[in-house]
Each structure stands twice: as structure tokens, then as C-alpha cells.
Design an enzyme around this catalytic site. Structure first.
Site, PDB file in Angstrom:
ATOM      1  N   TYR A 214      -7.679  44.709 -18.862  1.00 50.42           N
ATOM      2  CA  TYR A 214      -6.256  44.884 -19.126  1.00 50.42           C
ATOM      3  C   TYR A 214      -5.867  44.463 -20.542  1.00 50.42           C
ATOM      4  CZ  TYR A 214      -5.984  45.340 -14.055  1.00 50.42           C
ATOM      5  OH  TYR A 214      -6.164  45.746 -12.744  1.00 50.42           O
TER       6      TYR A 214
ATOM      7  N   HIS B 216       1.233  46.898 -20.533  1.00 49.65           N
ATOM      8  CA  HIS B 216       1.761  45.935 -19.565  1.00 49.65           C
ATOM      9  C   HIS B 216       1.425  44.491 -19.936  1.00 49.65           C
ATOM     10  CE1 HIS B 216       4.223  46.484 -16.164  1.00 49.65           C
ATOM     11  NE2 HIS B 216       3.354  46.334 -15.200  1.00 49.65           N
TER      12      HIS B 216
ATOM     13  N   PHE C   4      -1.563  38.561 -11.123  1.00 49.61           N
ATOM     14  CA  PHE C   4      -1.298  39.958 -11.417  1.00 49.61           C
ATOM     15  C   PHE C   4       0.213  40.179 -11.408  1.00 49.61           C
ATOM     16  CE2 PHE C   4      -5.741  40.213 -10.085  1.00 49.61           C
ATOM     17  CZ  PHE C   4      -6.269  40.924 -11.146  1.00 49.61           C
TER      18      PHE C   4
ATOM     19  N   ASN D 287       2.641  42.071 -10.181  1.00 52.78           N
ATOM     20  CA  ASN D 287       3.601  42.225  -9.088  1.00 52.78           C
ATOM     21  C   ASN D 287       3.953  40.923  -8.373  1.00 52.78           C
ATOM     22  OD1 ASN D 287       3.448  44.884  -9.764  1.00 52.78           O
ATOM     23  ND2 ASN D 287       2.577  45.578  -7.831  1.00 52.78           N
TER      24      ASN D 287
ATOM     25  N   ASN E 203       8.238  45.425 -12.061  1.00 49.37           N
ATOM     26  CA  ASN E 203       7.870  44.711 -10.829  1.00 49.37           C
ATOM     27  C   ASN E 203       7.645  43.218 -11.049  1.00 49.37           C
ATOM     28  OD1 ASN E 203       8.004  46.986  -9.203  1.00 49.37           O
ATOM     29  ND2 ASN E 203       5.880  47.551  -9.590  1.00 49.37           N
TER      30      ASN E 203
END
Length: 206
Positions: free
Chosen positions: A14, A19, A64, A66, A112
Site C-alpha cells: 500500500y 489512500h 486497515f 475501514n 470509510n
């Protein structure tokens, strides 16, 4: 104590994704302050430094995106951080790439991670730095878009945005959110316009 949280997803795959821009701001601050964010607590990594007569904790959730609220609420409750001293840094598809906006409160919108934080805290009354990443051409491709990497053409804008966001953190801690909004929101808009004008001039020259 001030709590500064950058949002992102843990894991090398990532790194550099849209993000994870919140993580990148935290990384920039750690380099500027010569500290590390490695202590494991409350579903995140943390690091502490002192400046402007304040104790400042930097944090990266490890849950993570969310479930970011688990880390943020855990740290807020454990250290009894007043919500006015909480600042969240995250990517925003509703802003153009490179735009930086500081807000004093508000909903989580389509993000989110922010929704999770608001739900876990039971409040929207905390400050945030939003960094624009733009929108995908196809709305159905949102997940792949935010987990994708920036185009090379956006690189200079995003690097500037990360630096501006880090400056915004300093102003927030030292002088409060109102002054941070006045300085960063206006200055970033002017700087981006100058950047785009210079870019257009170079195209014409070529």
C-alpha cells in the site's frame, strides 16, 4: 497532549497509494522532528515529541482503513485527549489533486476511515486535514482508484501538498485550528494556481 493521526493501510503493497497520503504526512513529520513512530498501542503505531510547549503524539492505525476508529478512539480515551486537540489527516476524492484543506468539524463524507472514527468517537467535533486526490473517471472504479498510485504528472503537486499538510500540523499545535485554516487553506490555493500557470507556460514554450 495533541494527537495527530494519519490514515492509511499497513503493508508495503500500500506504500505510495492515494489512500496512504495520511501516512506519508506522518512520515514527513517524523523526519522533520527526527523521531520514530514504532510503539505498538491501541491498534496503532505511535511516536511522541515535544514542541511549542506541547506534547504531541503521532499515530498510524494498524487496523486497515475501514476500522481506523478503533485506534483513534483507543488513543483518545486512554490518554484523555480533548477532541479539540485531535487532528486527522486523510485523502479526499472531493478535492482536486494537491489541494489541502483544514476543517474544524464535519461528516466523514465518502471516506470509510473517517466514518469509522466518527462512529467510534460518537462525535464529528474534531479537526482534520483533507488532501485532495481527485476522482476516478469511472465512479465504479473507486476502490481501485484510491488503492492505486498517483500519476507522474501529479507527483510535484502531491509532494507540495504533503509538505503543506505538515506545516498545517505545526500551526494547529502552536496556534490552533482557526489560524491553521486561515494560513493553509488560502496559501495553498494561491500556490497551486501559480504552479498550474507555470506548468502551462512551460507547455507553450515546448
Amino acid at each position: 497532549m495533541h494527537l495527530i493521526v494519519g490514515l492509511g493501510n499497513i503493508g508495503s503493497k500500500y506504500d505510495g497509494t492515494r489512500h496512504n497520503i495520511g501516512f506519508e504526512v506522518i512520515d514527513t513529520i517524523t523526519r522533520n522532528k527526527d523521531i520514530t513512530v514504532k510503539k505498538k498501542e491501541q491498534n496503532g503505531f505511535t511516536g511522541v515529541y515535544r514542541e511549542f510547549g506541547q506534547k504531541i503524539m503521532l499515530a498510524k492505525p494498524t487496523t486497515f482503513m475501514n476500522n481506523s476508529g478503533l485506534c483513534v478512539a483507543g488513543l483518545v480515551n486512554f490518554y484523555e485527549v480533548p477532541l479539540e486537540n485531535l487532528l486527522i489527516i486523510y485523502d479526499d476524492i472531493d478535492l482536486e489533486p494537491g489541494d489541502v484543506r483544514i476543517r474544524q468539524r464535519g461528516s466523514g463524507g465518502t471516506h470509510n476511515g473517517m466514518r469509522s472514527i466518527i462512529q467510534s468517537l460518537g462525535s464529528q467535533e474534531f479537526s482534520r486535514i483533507r488532501i485532495g486526490i481527485g476522482r476516478p473517471k469511472e465512479c465504479s472504479d473507486l476502490v481501485n482508484f484510491v488503492l492505486g498510485r498517483f500519476a507522474k504528472s501529479d507527483g510535484p503537486l502531491m509532494e507540495t501538498a504533503i509538505i503543506e499538510a505538515a506545516k498545517g500540523v505545526d500551526i494547529f499545535v502552536k496556534d490552533g485550528v482557526d489560524l491553521a485554516m486561515n494560513r493553509i487553506n488560502v496559501r495553498k490555493k494561491v500556490e497551486k494556481q501559480i504552479f498550474l500557470e507555470n506548468k502551462e507556460v512551460k507547455k507553450l514554450e515546448n
